[in-house]
Design a protein around this motif. Structure first.
Motif, PDB file in Angstrom:
ATOM      1  N   TYR A 194      47.352  14.737  80.929  1.00 57.36           N
ATOM      2  CA  TYR A 194      47.645  14.731  79.496  1.00 57.36           C
ATOM      3  C   TYR A 194      48.691  15.765  79.103  1.00 57.36           C
ATOM      4  O   TYR A 194      49.321  15.646  78.060  1.00 57.36           O
ATOM      5  CB  TYR A 194      46.377  14.987  78.681  1.00 57.36           C
ATOM      6  CG  TYR A 194      45.326  13.915  78.777  1.00 57.36           C
ATOM      7  CD1 TYR A 194      45.587  12.661  79.312  1.00 57.36           C
ATOM      8  CD2 TYR A 194      44.043  14.154  78.319  1.00 57.36           C
ATOM      9  CE1 TYR A 194      44.607  11.691  79.382  1.00 57.36           C
ATOM     10  CE2 TYR A 194      43.062  13.178  78.383  1.00 57.36           C
ATOM     11  CZ  TYR A 194      43.341  11.960  78.919  1.00 57.36           C
ATOM     12  OH  TYR A 194      42.367  10.996  78.987  1.00 57.36           O
ATOM     13  N   VAL A 195      48.836  16.805  79.921  1.00 59.84           N
ATOM     14  CA  VAL A 195      49.723  17.924  79.595  1.00 59.84           C
ATOM     15  C   VAL A 195      50.405  18.375  80.879  1.00 59.84           C
ATOM     16  O   VAL A 195      49.850  18.252  81.973  1.00 59.84           O
ATOM     17  CB  VAL A 195      48.906  19.108  78.988  1.00 59.84           C
ATOM     18  CG1 VAL A 195      49.766  20.331  78.778  1.00 59.84           C
ATOM     19  CG2 VAL A 195      48.242  18.704  77.691  1.00 59.84           C
ATOM     20  N   VAL A 230      55.355  26.938  78.509  1.00 59.76           N
ATOM     21  CA  VAL A 230      55.302  25.915  77.477  1.00 59.76           C
ATOM     22  C   VAL A 230      54.357  24.827  77.959  1.00 59.76           C
ATOM     23  O   VAL A 230      54.418  24.411  79.119  1.00 59.76           O
ATOM     24  CB  VAL A 230      56.700  25.322  77.209  1.00 59.76           C
ATOM     25  CG1 VAL A 230      56.631  24.126  76.282  1.00 59.76           C
ATOM     26  CG2 VAL A 230      57.625  26.388  76.646  1.00 59.76           C
ATOM     27  N   ALA A 231      53.473  24.398  77.069  1.00 60.13           N
ATOM     28  CA  ALA A 231      52.628  23.236  77.339  1.00 60.13           C
ATOM     29  C   ALA A 231      53.266  22.056  76.630  1.00 60.13           C
ATOM     30  O   ALA A 231      53.623  22.151  75.449  1.00 60.13           O
ATOM     31  CB  ALA A 231      51.216  23.470  76.816  1.00 60.13           C
ATOM     32  N   GLN A 232      53.445  20.964  77.366  1.00 63.72           N
ATOM     33  CA  GLN A 232      54.030  19.772  76.773  1.00 63.72           C
ATOM     34  C   GLN A 232      53.112  18.585  77.038  1.00 63.72           C
ATOM     35  O   GLN A 232      52.691  18.355  78.168  1.00 63.72           O
ATOM     36  CB  GLN A 232      55.413  19.480  77.337  1.00 63.72           C
ATOM     37  CG  GLN A 232      56.044  18.266  76.666  1.00 63.72           C
ATOM     38  CD  GLN A 232      57.507  18.109  77.004  1.00 63.72           C
ATOM     39  OE1 GLN A 232      57.953  18.496  78.077  1.00 63.72           O
ATOM     40  NE2 GLN A 232      58.261  17.539  76.085  1.00 63.72           N
ATOM     41  N   SER A 286      44.633  23.649  81.883  1.00 67.00           N
ATOM     42  CA  SER A 286      44.506  23.256  83.295  1.00 67.00           C
ATOM     43  C   SER A 286      43.704  21.967  83.423  1.00 67.00           C
ATOM     44  O   SER A 286      44.078  21.062  84.186  1.00 67.00           O
ATOM     45  CB  SER A 286      43.838  24.361  84.111  1.00 67.00           C
ATOM     46  OG  SER A 286      44.688  25.462  84.230  1.00 67.00           O
ATOM     47  N   ARG A 287      42.606  21.863  82.681  1.00 64.20           N
ATOM     48  CA  ARG A 287      41.795  20.642  82.714  1.00 64.20           C
ATOM     49  C   ARG A 287      42.583  19.449  82.163  1.00 64.20           C
ATOM     50  O   ARG A 287      42.499  18.336  82.692  1.00 64.20           O
ATOM     51  CB  ARG A 287      40.482  20.843  81.953  1.00 64.20           C
ATOM     52  CG  ARG A 287      39.490  21.720  82.727  1.00 64.20           C
ATOM     53  CD  ARG A 287      38.106  21.722  82.104  1.00 64.20           C
ATOM     54  NE  ARG A 287      38.051  22.376  80.814  1.00 64.20           N
ATOM     55  CZ  ARG A 287      37.961  23.675  80.617  1.00 64.20           C
ATOM     56  NH1 ARG A 287      37.908  24.499  81.650  1.00 64.20           N
ATOM     57  NH2 ARG A 287      37.919  24.181  79.400  1.00 64.20           N
ATOM     58  N   LEU A 288      43.359  19.691  81.103  1.00 63.81           N
ATOM     59  CA  LEU A 288      44.174  18.614  80.540  1.00 63.81           C
ATOM     60  C   LEU A 288      45.298  18.219  81.495  1.00 63.81           C
ATOM     61  O   LEU A 288      45.672  17.040  81.565  1.00 63.81           O
ATOM     62  CB  LEU A 288      44.720  19.023  79.172  1.00 63.81           C
ATOM     63  CG  LEU A 288      43.658  19.190  78.075  1.00 63.81           C
ATOM     64  CD1 LEU A 288      44.279  19.804  76.820  1.00 63.81           C
ATOM     65  CD2 LEU A 288      42.967  17.869  77.759  1.00 63.81           C
ATOM     66  N   GLU A 289      45.841  19.191  82.235  1.00 59.45           N
ATOM     67  CA  GLU A 289      46.855  18.880  83.259  1.00 59.45           C
ATOM     68  C   GLU A 289      46.254  17.992  84.347  1.00 59.45           C
ATOM     69  O   GLU A 289      46.883  17.025  84.786  1.00 59.45           O
ATOM     70  CB  GLU A 289      47.380  20.163  83.908  1.00 59.45           C
ATOM     71  CG  GLU A 289      48.424  20.896  83.117  1.00 59.45           C
ATOM     72  CD  GLU A 289      48.905  22.147  83.844  1.00 59.45           C
ATOM     73  OE1 GLU A 289      50.121  22.231  84.078  1.00 59.45           O
ATOM     74  OE2 GLU A 289      48.082  23.027  84.165  1.00 59.45           O
ATOM     75  N   ASN A 290      45.030  18.323  84.764  1.00 55.88           N
ATOM     76  CA  ASN A 290      44.355  17.534  85.804  1.00 55.88           C
ATOM     77  C   ASN A 290      44.154  16.086  85.378  1.00 55.88           C
ATOM     78  O   ASN A 290      44.114  15.191  86.218  1.00 55.88           O
ATOM     79  CB  ASN A 290      43.017  18.158  86.180  1.00 55.88           C
ATOM     80  CG  ASN A 290      43.171  19.455  86.933  1.00 55.88           C
ATOM     81  OD1 ASN A 290      44.224  19.725  87.517  1.00 55.88           O
ATOM     82  ND2 ASN A 290      42.136  20.277  86.927  1.00 55.88           N
TER      83      ASN A 290
END
Length: 163
Positions: free
Chosen positions: A86-87, A100-102, A79-83
């Motif tokens: 990055y993901v 799936v995380a991309q 979630s932090r990386l999405e913010n």
């Protein structure tokens, strides 16, 4: 109850030093990544796993296994990386049940930017202290320990290019 098989003096010395390494090394790597990238070592590791995966994507369950993480901890990190852009997450195309995380292009650019500093820290903290023979021994020792704690080899994926 039987008497435990206590550690010998040599084993006790080795154990205490080893315990200090696995306590202090992650903190040192975390500090470097926090300073240079505002990332935890765990978040960097998750990005690294994604960067090496086909299409830079993994099922969340697979990423959790590869990063020795609980699904909850991984979900918070993703979630932090999405913010940060990055993901991105999506439903698994195969069954629609899992996620799936991309890694995004921004994520790939970020890890490419942060990797040299991280590799430099790993080299400084670990490999600069060792001879070539000790590096071979470290590999063998780590393999022997992993054979006991991860006998199926599911938690530690091989590095890019194989074993």
């Amino acid at each position: 109850m039987s008497e435990p098989q206590w550690l010998s003096e040599e084993e006790q010395k080795a154990w205490r030093k080893f315990a200090a390494v696995f306590t202090l090394l992650p903190a040192s790597l975390d500090a470097q990544l926090q300073h240079d990238a505002q990332l935890t070592h765990f978040a960097y590791f998750a990005l690294a796993m994604l960067s090496e995966a086909p299409d830079r994507a993994l099922r969340m369950s697979e990423l959790a296994a590869r990063s020795s993480s609980s699904p909850s901890r991984l979900s918070h990190t993703i979630s932090r990386l999405e913010n940060r852009g990055y993901v991105q997450r999506a439903r698994a195309a195969e069954d629609g049940r899992g996620q799936v995380a991309q890694m995004t292009d921004d994520g790939m650019n970020a890890i490419s930017e942060f990797a040299p500093g991280h590799v430099g820290a790993v080299r400084r903290f670990v490999f600069d202290a060792l001879t070539a023979e000790q590096v071979q021994q470290l590999n063998e020792i780590s393999s022997a320990i992993l054979a006991k704690i991860d006998p199926d080899g599911t938690l530690v994926p091989p590095p890019p290019g194989g074993e």
